[in-house]
Design an enzyme around this catalytic site. Structure first.
Site, PDB file in Angstrom:
ATOM      1  N   GLY A  28       0.811  -1.217   0.000  1.00 37.20           N
ATOM      2  CA  GLY A  28       0.000   0.000   0.000  1.00 37.20           C
ATOM      3  C   GLY A  28       0.843   1.264   0.000  1.00 37.20           C
ATOM      4  O   GLY A  28       2.039   1.222  -0.285  1.00 37.20           O
ATOM      5  N   HIS A  34       4.848   1.726  -7.849  1.00 37.21           N
ATOM      6  CA  HIS A  34       3.855   0.639  -7.841  1.00 37.21           C
ATOM      7  C   HIS A  34       3.023   0.656  -9.124  1.00 37.21           C
ATOM      8  O   HIS A  34       2.778  -0.377  -9.736  1.00 37.21           O
ATOM      9  CB  HIS A  34       2.890   0.804  -6.658  1.00 37.21           C
ATOM     10  CG  HIS A  34       3.539   0.731  -5.304  1.00 37.21           C
ATOM     11  ND1 HIS A  34       3.574   1.805  -4.452  1.00 37.21           N
ATOM     12  CD2 HIS A  34       4.142  -0.280  -4.652  1.00 37.21           C
ATOM     13  CE1 HIS A  34       4.182   1.467  -3.329  1.00 37.21           C
ATOM     14  NE2 HIS A  34       4.543   0.207  -3.417  1.00 37.21           N
ATOM     15  N   GLU A 145      12.772  -3.636  -9.231  1.00 41.39           N
ATOM     16  CA  GLU A 145      14.203  -3.804  -8.937  1.00 41.39           C
ATOM     17  C   GLU A 145      14.657  -2.826  -7.857  1.00 41.39           C
ATOM     18  O   GLU A 145      15.796  -2.878  -7.410  1.00 41.39           O
ATOM     19  CB  GLU A 145      15.020  -3.625 -10.217  1.00 41.39           C
ATOM     20  CG  GLU A 145      14.812  -4.774 -11.181  1.00 41.39           C
ATOM     21  CD  GLU A 145      15.807  -4.791 -12.326  1.00 41.39           C
ATOM     22  OE1 GLU A 145      16.584  -3.825 -12.463  1.00 41.39           O
ATOM     23  OE2 GLU A 145      15.777  -5.780 -13.083  1.00 41.39           O
ATOM     24  N   ASP A 147      13.725  -3.056  -4.934  1.00 41.13           N
ATOM     25  CA  ASP A 147      14.049  -4.050  -3.900  1.00 41.13           C
ATOM     26  C   ASP A 147      14.741  -5.217  -4.611  1.00 41.13           C
ATOM     27  O   ASP A 147      14.183  -6.299  -4.731  1.00 41.13           O
ATOM     28  CB  ASP A 147      12.773  -4.507  -3.204  1.00 41.13           C
ATOM     29  CG  ASP A 147      12.016  -3.350  -2.595  1.00 41.13           C
ATOM     30  OD1 ASP A 147      12.292  -3.002  -1.450  1.00 41.13           O
ATOM     31  OD2 ASP A 147      11.168  -2.748  -3.302  1.00 41.13           O
ATOM     32  N   ARG A 184       8.094   5.011   1.949  1.00 41.56           N
ATOM     33  CA  ARG A 184       8.731   5.587   3.133  1.00 41.56           C
ATOM     34  C   ARG A 184       9.125   7.048   2.936  1.00 41.56           C
ATOM     35  O   ARG A 184       9.331   7.766   3.919  1.00 41.56           O
ATOM     36  CB  ARG A 184       9.975   4.777   3.518  1.00 41.56           C
ATOM     37  CG  ARG A 184       9.663   3.359   3.982  1.00 41.56           C
ATOM     38  CD  ARG A 184      10.936   2.555   4.164  1.00 41.56           C
ATOM     39  NE  ARG A 184      10.674   1.171   4.493  1.00 41.56           N
ATOM     40  CZ  ARG A 184      10.463   0.707   5.711  1.00 41.56           C
ATOM     41  NH1 ARG A 184      10.500   1.525   6.730  1.00 41.56           N
ATOM     42  NH2 ARG A 184      10.230  -0.583   5.915  1.00 41.56           N
TER      43      ARG A 184
HETATM   44  P1  AMP Z   1       6.166  -2.338  -1.397  1.00 36.33           P
HETATM   45  O1  AMP Z   1       4.778  -1.827  -1.332  1.00 36.33           O
HETATM   46  O2  AMP Z   1       7.203  -1.346  -0.959  1.00 36.33           O
HETATM   47  O3  AMP Z   1       6.317  -3.682  -0.743  1.00 36.33           O
HETATM   48  O4  AMP Z   1       6.487  -2.560  -2.940  1.00 36.33           O
HETATM   49  C1  AMP Z   1       5.654  -3.363  -3.738  1.00 36.33           C
HETATM   50  C2  AMP Z   1       6.331  -3.608  -5.064  1.00 36.33           C
HETATM   51  O5  AMP Z   1       6.553  -2.364  -5.720  1.00 36.33           O
HETATM   52  C3  AMP Z   1       7.709  -4.286  -4.926  1.00 36.33           C
HETATM   53  O6  AMP Z   1       7.891  -5.218  -5.980  1.00 36.33           O
HETATM   54  C4  AMP Z   1       8.654  -3.121  -5.059  1.00 36.33           C
HETATM   55  O7  AMP Z   1       9.948  -3.480  -5.517  1.00 36.33           O
HETATM   56  C5  AMP Z   1       7.915  -2.267  -6.090  1.00 36.33           C
HETATM   57  N1  AMP Z   1       8.378  -0.888  -6.020  1.00 36.33           N
HETATM   58  C6  AMP Z   1       8.400  -0.072  -4.928  1.00 36.33           C
HETATM   59  N2  AMP Z   1       8.967   1.115  -5.228  1.00 36.33           N
HETATM   60  C7  AMP Z   1       9.318   1.045  -6.538  1.00 36.33           C
HETATM   61  C8  AMP Z   1       9.958   1.963  -7.447  1.00 36.33           C
HETATM   62  N3  AMP Z   1      10.360   3.166  -7.055  1.00 36.33           N
HETATM   63  N4  AMP Z   1      10.153   1.554  -8.707  1.00 36.33           N
HETATM   64  C9  AMP Z   1       9.762   0.317  -9.120  1.00 36.33           C
HETATM   65  N5  AMP Z   1       9.166  -0.584  -8.319  1.00 36.33           N
HETATM   66  C10 AMP Z   1       8.943  -0.233  -7.040  1.00 36.33           C
END
Ligand code: AMP
Length: 254
Positions: A28, A34, A145, A147, A184
């Protein structure tokens, strides 16, 4: 967009859905990073499912979990705008009927970089991703990528455990000043945001040694968790105003 809160309702619906499905798993507080995964999934599949679940088992600090941003209304609006087909909002009880007694663990690559300082983090990540892959029943799953270590571990897990879903890595989406988009970032103070910009650009300098960059960051009140080069990439994690920010990029070959 059809919203599911019950995983069994979703599974039943999924079984009657013809064509290909792509899944994007998130915690979220959605942003353009995302949304880029959702767009890619929409381009490559007949249907796209997004999941939002703040997974407690991957947090090594209670305060980090408690402070994790939640913006559900704007997440739903953003997903609707992209014409996302389905959204799954499961709760802890449904995802962890075993109360996290069953875990997926990796014993090598999960122990370095983020795994070295966040004990149990990747056990929580791999376990929830495994569960969500089984629940989603998708042909393709999209991971950022941003993460990179997480993406790599998930890809290898899928290979090791003969998971049918194809794991697809997607480019990092950045702000204009190079800072990688992250849920974050919204927790940063105004000054913290300036420091985050400094951090994002400082780590990209390839004419300085890693030690030089580390002291430059530390001299600017940025606490460095790690700054390392592995597999032709540079990886970094820092704390700015107590907010943990990670980044990585491929190194130039010359
Ligand atoms: P999270 O909500 O932070 O767990 O992220 C969910 C998905 O979105 C994960 O596969 C992350 O690697 C991807 N994600 C988060 N931030 C980015 C970004 N700046 N660029 C590309 N993918 C992202």
């Amino acid at each position: 967009m059809k919203i599911f809160k019950d995983i069994y309702e979703w599974k039943k619906f999924r079984n009657s859905l013809p064509g290909s499905l792509g899944v994007v798993m998130t915690m979220g507080a959605l942003h353009d990073g995302h949304y880029s995964l959702v767009k890619r999934s929409k381009d490559e599949n007949d249907y796209t499912l997004c999941t939002i679940f703040v997974n407690p088992t991957q947090f090594d600090r209670r305060d980090d979990l408690d402070n994790y941003p939640v913006t559900l209304d704007s997440d739903i609006a953003g997903l609707e705008k992209l014409e996302t087909d389905f959204l799954l909002l499961p709760n802890f009880k449904q995802i962890y009927p075993d109360n996290y007694t069953y875990k997926v663990c990796e014993s090598e690559f999960s122990k370095i970089l983020c795994g070295a300082s966040r004990k149990g983090h990747f056990d929580g990540v791999l376990t929830v991703v495994m569960k969500l892959l089984n629940i989603a029943g998708a042909r393709r799953a999209y991971f950022g990528e941003k993460d990179y270590q997480q993406y790599h571990l998930i890809r290898k897990m899928a290979e090791a455990l003969f998971i049918d879903t194809e794991i697809i890595g997607c480019d990092i989406v950045r702000e204009k000043d190079n800072l990688a988009m992250s849920s974050r970032n919204m927790k940063l103070t105004e000054n913290g945001r300036k420091l985050a910009s400094f951090y994002a650009n400082a780590i990209r300098c390839q004419s300085k040694s890693l030690d030089e960059i580390k002291s430059e960051l530390e001299n600017n009140a940025i606490k460095v968790d790690y700054l390392e080069e592995r597999f032709g990439r540079r990886f970094a994690a820092v704390f700015i105003n107590g907010v943990r920010l990670i980044d990585n990029f491929p190194l130039n070959k010359d």
